[in-house]
Structures are given as C-alpha cells and as structure tokens.
Design a protein around this motif. Sequence first.
Motif, PDB file in Angstrom:
ATOM      1  N   ALA A   1      19.140  19.218  36.577  1.00 39.15           N
ATOM      2  CA  ALA A   1      17.723  19.096  36.894  1.00 39.15           C
ATOM      3  C   ALA A   1      17.491  18.100  38.028  1.00 39.15           C
ATOM      4  O   ALA A   1      18.315  17.227  38.288  1.00 39.15           O
ATOM      5  CB  ALA A   1      16.966  18.634  35.658  1.00 39.15           C
ATOM      6  N   GLY A   2      16.342  18.266  38.671  1.00 43.56           N
ATOM      7  CA  GLY A   2      15.965  17.289  39.687  1.00 43.56           C
ATOM      8  C   GLY A   2      15.107  17.869  40.783  1.00 43.56           C
ATOM      9  O   GLY A   2      14.740  19.045  40.746  1.00 43.56           O
ATOM     10  N   GLN A   3      14.778  17.032  41.742  1.00 41.41           N
ATOM     11  CA  GLN A   3      14.029  17.469  42.927  1.00 41.41           C
ATOM     12  C   GLN A   3      15.035  17.876  43.994  1.00 41.41           C
ATOM     13  O   GLN A   3      15.982  17.142  44.249  1.00 41.41           O
ATOM     14  CB  GLN A   3      13.186  16.307  43.466  1.00 41.41           C
TER      15      GLN A   3
ATOM     16  N   GLY B   1      19.742  28.749  33.975  1.00 38.15           N
ATOM     17  CA  GLY B   1      18.826  27.900  33.212  1.00 38.15           C
ATOM     18  C   GLY B   1      17.812  27.147  34.055  1.00 38.15           C
ATOM     19  O   GLY B   1      17.164  26.224  33.555  1.00 38.15           O
ATOM     20  N   ALA B   2      17.625  27.527  35.293  1.00 38.39           N
ATOM     21  CA  ALA B   2      16.694  26.787  36.158  1.00 38.39           C
ATOM     22  C   ALA B   2      15.259  27.286  35.974  1.00 38.39           C
ATOM     23  O   ALA B   2      15.013  28.478  35.814  1.00 38.39           O
ATOM     24  CB  ALA B   2      17.100  26.938  37.618  1.00 38.39           C
ATOM     25  N   THR B   3      14.336  26.356  35.993  1.00 33.81           N
ATOM     26  CA  THR B   3      12.916  26.665  36.039  1.00 33.81           C
ATOM     27  C   THR B   3      12.316  25.888  37.205  1.00 33.81           C
ATOM     28  O   THR B   3      12.574  24.690  37.339  1.00 33.81           O
ATOM     29  CB  THR B   3      12.210  26.228  34.735  1.00 33.81           C
TER      30      THR B   3
ATOM     31  N   ILE C   1       9.074  24.310  38.904  1.00 37.57           N
ATOM     32  CA  ILE C   1       7.710  23.926  38.555  1.00 37.57           C
ATOM     33  C   ILE C   1       7.092  23.151  39.705  1.00 37.57           C
ATOM     34  O   ILE C   1       7.793  22.557  40.525  1.00 37.57           O
ATOM     35  CB  ILE C   1       7.642  23.086  37.263  1.00 37.57           C
ATOM     36  N   GLY C   2       5.785  23.172  39.766  1.00 33.52           N
ATOM     37  CA  GLY C   2       5.100  22.432  40.812  1.00 33.52           C
ATOM     38  C   GLY C   2       3.631  22.786  40.848  1.00 33.52           C
ATOM     39  O   GLY C   2       3.114  23.470  39.961  1.00 33.52           O
TER      40      GLY C   2
ATOM     41  N   THR D   1      10.623  20.808  42.172  1.00 33.66           N
ATOM     42  CA  THR D   1      11.213  20.329  40.929  1.00 33.66           C
ATOM     43  C   THR D   1      11.945  21.476  40.241  1.00 33.66           C
ATOM     44  O   THR D   1      11.370  22.536  39.998  1.00 33.66           O
ATOM     45  CB  THR D   1      10.130  19.786  39.982  1.00 33.66           C
ATOM     46  N   VAL D   2      13.209  21.233  39.955  1.00 34.15           N
ATOM     47  CA  VAL D   2      14.021  22.224  39.248  1.00 34.15           C
ATOM     48  C   VAL D   2      14.278  21.703  37.840  1.00 34.15           C
ATOM     49  O   VAL D   2      14.928  20.672  37.667  1.00 34.15           O
ATOM     50  CB  VAL D   2      15.363  22.465  39.968  1.00 34.15           C
ATOM     51  N   GLY D   3      13.725  22.405  36.868  1.00 35.71           N
ATOM     52  CA  GLY D   3      13.977  22.036  35.488  1.00 35.71           C
ATOM     53  C   GLY D   3      15.286  22.629  35.026  1.00 35.71           C
ATOM     54  O   GLY D   3      15.602  23.776  35.339  1.00 35.71           O
ATOM     55  N   GLY D   4      16.081  21.838  34.318  1.00 37.17           N
ATOM     56  CA  GLY D   4      17.365  22.327  33.831  1.00 37.17           C
ATOM     57  C   GLY D   4      17.866  21.414  32.744  1.00 37.17           C
ATOM     58  O   GLY D   4      17.075  20.857  32.001  1.00 37.17           O
ATOM     59  N   ARG D   5      19.177  21.262  32.674  1.00 36.69           N
ATOM     60  CA  ARG D   5      19.709  20.401  31.612  1.00 36.69           C
ATOM     61  C   ARG D   5      20.446  19.219  32.193  1.00 36.69           C
ATOM     62  O   ARG D   5      21.081  19.330  33.216  1.00 36.69           O
ATOM     63  CB  ARG D   5      20.679  21.184  30.738  1.00 36.69           C
TER      64      ARG D   5
END
Lengths: 488, 459
Positions: free
Chosen positions: A256-258, A434-436, A438-439, A484-488
């Motif tokens: 995860a991260g920017q 598993g990426a989401t 968001i923004g 922003t990439v949501g992940g683990r």
Amino acid sequence: MPCGAPHSPASSRVIAIAPPEPGALDQRWSHALEDLLACGRGAGADLVEVFLERTDHLGVLAEQDTITSVTPAFGMGAGIRVFLGHRDGFVSTNDLSPAGLRRALEQALGMLGLAPNAHANTGFEGLPALRDFASMKGDWLQRCPQLQEATTRLLEGTDQLQQHGNHLQVRRGSYARDWQEVLVAASDGTFGRDIRLHQSVGLNVLAADGDHRAGVGRRYGTSDQPDDLRRWDAGASAAEVCASAGTMLYADYVEAGQMPAVLANRFGGVIFHEACGHLLETTQVERGTTPFAERVGEAIAHEAVTAIDEGLTGGAFGSLSMDDEGMEAQRTVLIQNGVLQRFISDRAGERRTGHARTGSGRRQGHTFAAASRMRNTYIDAGPHTPEQLIASVDKGLYCKSMGGGSVGPTGQFNFAVEEAYLIENGQLTKPVKGATLIGEAKEVMPRISMCANDLELAAGFCGSVSGSIFVTVGQPHIKVDSITVGGR
Amino acid sequence: MSNTSNSSGLNAEELRSGLAAIAATNGIRRWDLGAACSTDISVQVDRGEPKQMKGAQRSSITVRVWNDAGLVGVTSTSDLSEAGLERALTGAKEASSFGNADDIPAFSPLATAPLASLDQPLHQPQGILRLLDTLKAAEQELLSRHDAIGTVPYNGLAERSSERIYLNSDGACRQQQLSTASVYLYARAEETGRKPRSAGAVRLAYGAADLDVAGCINEAAERTISHLNYAPIETGRYTCVFSSEAFLDLIGAFSSLFNARAVLDGVSLSNRDSLGTALAVPFLDIHDNGLHPGNIGASAFDGEGTPTQRLALLEGGVLRSFLHSEATARAFGTTPTGHAGMGAKVSVGPDWFEIGATPGSGGGQAGLDRFKAGEPIVWIDSLSALHAGVKASQGSFSLPFDGWLIRNGEPRSIEAATVAGDIRQVLQAIVGFEGEAKITPDGLCPMVWVEGLSITGEA
C-alpha cells in the motif's frame, strides 16, 4: 382538450392493452396518450410525461461444459411523471389498462396536490407525428441468436477456456440479451419510439493451485447489433481471460501507499466514470454533492485531459437513438483541455439547475424516473505512446485491468484493480494483486498528466439513482502522477 | 398469513386454477410458481421542498416447468394477464429443453410443512402527504443540529405493502402479506477550508407510524458531526474494532463460506469436507435466523416454499451447517434450510445473521473498551464498495471505510482509508466483542475486535 368529461371524444377513446407483437408500442397509442397528457395539464401540471415499455430478456449460463441456467423474462409497464415547478411526482405500474394508467396519473397528480379537472383549458395541442427511431429495428429480436445457437456459442467459450487455461477450477460463460421497446410522450410535444438491443457475453474463471487463487472475468457488450454473438471471437476472449488468470494466480499482494500509476485503456476508463463523470451529472448539482457545480469555464483537470460523453458511437453499449425522455442522443464535450465545459443533463436537471438537456435522461426501465446519466464516456486520446507513459515512472503501479468502483456523496471514489504490475525504473516487473485505488476527483483530475494515443472503449453497467443502465467507459493509457493504492 | 388471498392484489386460488388450466392445455403436468406484488410510495426532500415523490404498483411471477424428460425451464414476467401466464408457461416449457440434466431441482419436501408464526402487524399506509411532512420535519431537524450540515443529499421515507405467493402443481400454497416502512437520512457537512464529510442512518419498521425517525436523526447527526474533525492515518497494521453494521457487511460479503450452492459450484472457500472444521476462533457463533423478531420484513418461506428457520452456521468457530436449497440439500443428503431463491438453477443466500460469543466460551478477551485501549485503535464504522473490493472466491478484500482512529481514548475521524485482509485470517484474528449485540437491518451483532489488519491511509 377537456379531461375526464364523461361524453367527450377524448375520454371515450380506449387506452388499449399493449399488443403482444413486437413493434406494437407505436402511433396507435397516440390518442390514448393525448388523453393522459391533456388530463395532467388540465389538472395544472407544468409538464406530463408518459414512458411505456416492453421488454424481452434472455439470460444463459454455462458452467464447465454444461448449460446450467436459461432464464427468459418479459414484461411491460408504464412510468408517468408530472412536473410542477421544481417538484415532480412519478408513478409506475404494470397495469397498462385504461383504468390502470388513469389511476397512475391521478396518483402522480395527487402527489403534487393536483386533481383532474374536466373543464380546465389544458393548453395542450396534442401530439405531433411520431418520431419513430425503431422503424428499421422491428426484426432485431428475431435476428438475434435463438436459444440453441446461443447455448452452442457459450459452450464454445467455456471449451476455449479449457484449452487456453491451467489450474482452472471453475469455467463460466454467460450471455445476456436485453430487448426493449419504448414509447415516450410528453405534453411539450415529445413523441418518440425506439427499440434497443443490448447483448453481452462474459467469460469467468477461477484458477486455483494450493493456497493460490485468482478469479478473472471479462465481459464484452454491444448495442443494436443482432449478429453480435455470432461474431464473438470466443478463442481470443478465452485466451485473454486465461492469460490474466495465469499471471495473477501466483501474484503477491500489492504494497500500500501513494504512488504514480499508469492505467490501461478500455475499462481503465472506469476511473473517469467514477471519479469525475458522476460529479458532472445534474443530479449531483441538484443535491449539492459535486465540487464542480460552479466551475464551468474553469480548469478542473490537467490540460492533458479532454473528456467526452456521447451516445452516438455505433454499436457501443451506451449508445442510443433517443434517450428515455425522447431526446436524440448528442456528443457532449465535458472537459476540454482541462476546462469544464458543461454538465450531463436531463429534463429534471434542466428545470432544477438550468443546465440544458444533453439527451442523457436515462433509466433502467419504467419503474424508475429518468435521471441525468452517462452514456459512452471517455477521456480522449493524447499524443503519447503507452510505452512513454510507463517509461516516465520510476516506481509505481501499472493497472492493466480494472474492476468495479463507486463514488460517495463527498466525491471520494474507489475502484478495484483486477490485474496490476509494478513499474520499476520505467519497466513493468512483477504482477501484484489486491490493489484498490482511492481518492477524490478534485484532487486526482489535475494529476492525470499524460494521455496516450490508444483510446478504446469497453462495455459496462452503471448503477445509480435511476437503476442499472448500459454504459461504455473508455480512455487511452493515462498516467496519474500520484494516487493512493490500498493494499496489504 | 394463510394460503388464500381475500384482500390484496394476488389471489392464489385464481392463479392456481388459471395456471392449471393453461398447463393442461399445453401438456404441462408439473410446475410451480413464485408471485409477488407490491404497492410502494416514497418521498424525497431537498432543503424544505419536496423533491421527488414516487409511487409504484408492481407485480411479477416466475414459473418453472418440468418437461416430460424431467428437465426444468423457467420464465419470469410482469404480465399477470391470462396471455402473460400462458406465454410464461410455454416459454418455460421451451426453456426446459435446455435444462441441466445433472442438477434438476424438485419440489421442496418441506413445501407443505407448517410455517413459523411471525408477528408482523399489517399497517395501513399513511399516504404520501403525511410522509412528506414527516420527512421535511426530519430534514429540518437534522440541518439544525450543526452549522456545518448544509444538506441532506440522500434522504427518503417510504411505505410498502406487498404480498408473495408460492404454488406448485402438487398442491403447495404459501402466501404472505407484509407492510413495511423505511427512512434514511444521509447528511453532508462541510467546514470552511475543509473537505466535505458525510454520514447517515436508516430505520425500518412495519409501518411509518412506528419508524424511529428521531433515532435516525440523532444517529445521522452524531455520525456526521463526529467526522468533521478528521486527519489522515498512517499506513500500517492496526487492531480494528468493527461496528455491528460493518462486521455484518463483511460476513455477508463472504457468505459463500456457508453456501452449499457455492460449494457445489466450486466458488466457495469451503468444500464438502469443511463441515466440522474450525473456521474461526473458538468463541465465535454465527447463526442465520430470518425468523428473529428484529428482522423487519422477514419471510416465512423461501422461493421453494421451504419454511424459514434458525440455522447454526458456526458454533465455537466450527462450521456446522451450510445454507441449502432443495437441490443442494439433496446433493448433500440433508434437508432444505429455507434459503432458496427460484430459478432453473436455484440460488441460495442468507437471511439475517446472528453473530456473537459462543455460550460458555467467555467470548474471547474480556472487558474490551476501545476508549481504554493501550494502543491506537481503528474503529470501523461503515464499509464501502463491497461489490468491487471483495473477492469472495479468493477470500481477500480491500475496502474503503469511514471510521475513527482512537488514541488515548480520543477518537478522531480518519480522512480516507482502506482496510484490507483475508476473511479466513480475520475470523482467526478476532480478539473479542465489545458492547451488547445490536439489531441492524442485516442482523444482530456486537462490535467485533480484530487484530493486525492492514490499513492504507493518505498520511
């Protein structure tokens, strides 16, 4: 024209029950519809609209090498909408008998405190000649593949999956054919008829190997092309799905991260649809939920971005001859070189916000009032090659295939990434899952800094205030400088 | 509830006799039918003005036909005229030629079994003008709760009267009438120089007069105001406390774990041998109980006429039962559980979950209080975009959420974040429960503590 006078010529006309043959919602309804419209206007309504619909649906599901479900469905109904100032009342019914339609109209009038008045001057001059967009479409339903052919084609698809894939635990193919005949009449002189045909075919697999699992699906859809299923390249579709599943089966979860992201063309356009397109619908202006309401003429996106919503592209899933309020489809430039040009508007949106209608009044069916909705919506092509976009990223994410997404009442969007790869030093490296993303639209639109020259469209479904409708999303490859990439 | 209708839009005996006659004419000996009709009215308002008022009269049927080879076809229609019924029956007969010989549904053996008695008072509708007055007052009250609340962009108050029927050619006849009402209020608040924030609440009841409108206003206001003071959260692993609604949403999204249809189709994380295995911590119980009095609008029978029942899914963390239709139950050698839809391929789905501690287990760590925790706690109030962010067949999820970061007992709204994980790990990482179980539209559940979940923020 008086309304409800017991012996008037108007009231003596019979509102017929919809005949069962295709093409039966036609000008023979004109007198009955005129009665309803005159009655509504005589009651004091500013505008009355009647939407009649007949539908014929076929769904087929193949699992592994067996047809497991065939689901035909047909229906009919009416939606009657009455406007008074900025308010409106809407009633839908399955009862197309004279009494049923009259009851629905009176209920809609009653919602606005109006009642039929047999002696009022309606100011309604009757309907003009029918604008019949369906005149050449009467045989579409018959020209579509019948059950035997549809099932055979689907089984070809699941067989192709078997030939192209490895570790496949589940192979599925699905076909949907939606035929819809509509007749729209309104007291402003709208009187239009159309037949719509949407067909889509999807392939899905679940690949499994030990603890590794990957589910991948693709759906292909067109409008107004009865032969579409016959032309479908099952082998190519199966190869695409299986290649993706094979890649993602052993992929690691994304960190995860920017980071910067390059989004592929076709269904990558869901980012614009969710992040920005919904916020350019007048329903959002009415609710006060778009940050762009007062920004026509201002830059809301990077100058690399030109965005369009239209209903004209031949065969595209979101194309239509007329919208569900009887207005011909248009090409609407939403954003030109980053500057907001206009909103997507329907009849209610025009009345409530002042933004002129764009032929975008759409609804799932007669049980929904039309609302301003997208059609074929895409970011226009730019000057770069896809390779140039990827080469410009030191460390980031390449989103090859996008899943669904949504936008909330504060403009925050999200969508799932089905197939992604890391970009390291300008090169695609390992696959990740598993990426989401968001923004918020207001923040992300200025960060779309590069557009490639490979615009392509993809069929999709959009669920919103007026139900689930057929749409197209699209874009060329685009680069978002930071997301922003949501992940683990 | 009775097997005959005398006051509403559907008349079971007329439907039965009409279908029987059409079936006989077309050489159809075995059929069943699900029918529904409803009358709805609803209102929306916008800053004191009526925005849209809607009414709908709907009717629909789905018929299934078994052909001479025993294969099943189905057709649905909203046309309940004699012509519509005939077209539906003949269409189903045609479709039966393509029925799946490997998975033939039959009539439920429980389609004539006694039904549970549900306490579902029928209410007369208040009418649209009273609904409008109620909603305008509710909106005004919500707007007055805080200067930052500028609009209530999503709101609605609705009443519904409905009826559903199940009939089959062996004489089964189920019928249920229902009245329900709902209100929802989602407010949008914005302070100068800050991002807009939004939150809301929903209430259900059997009639509009019974709706807890004041409670809905209070909850919507409190939630919205609590998100005004927000900050980004650092990406990392946190102990999370799921609200009742959020945990029920998560379990619902992964209900294929308990779904026999999904097991047979190979898209569940469970398999035929999973019964008796531990899926979760040993103090977690999950039941499906559509009959719970908190389940407003409960159905007494499913799409095949099987009675609704309370079913243990997890007891002590161990998988005890699957949700079944007639066909899946037959495949597993058990009885239907009342969770079927109706179709050529019958779908299976949950009704209403009861989630909580296993009796006698202690319920995990005792005395949990998110405001007294020694570590930062992420309190997840609501999950979004479950349709996109849940991979049920893989077990993974990555979902945006609204919630708060609690440090030293002080909650602060999280600007924007996602929570990601694997449902199997979540079920094994439950620390315990906090507070009393709360009744929600989707079930009954306390707040649930889960450790080590991955949170992505924008800090």
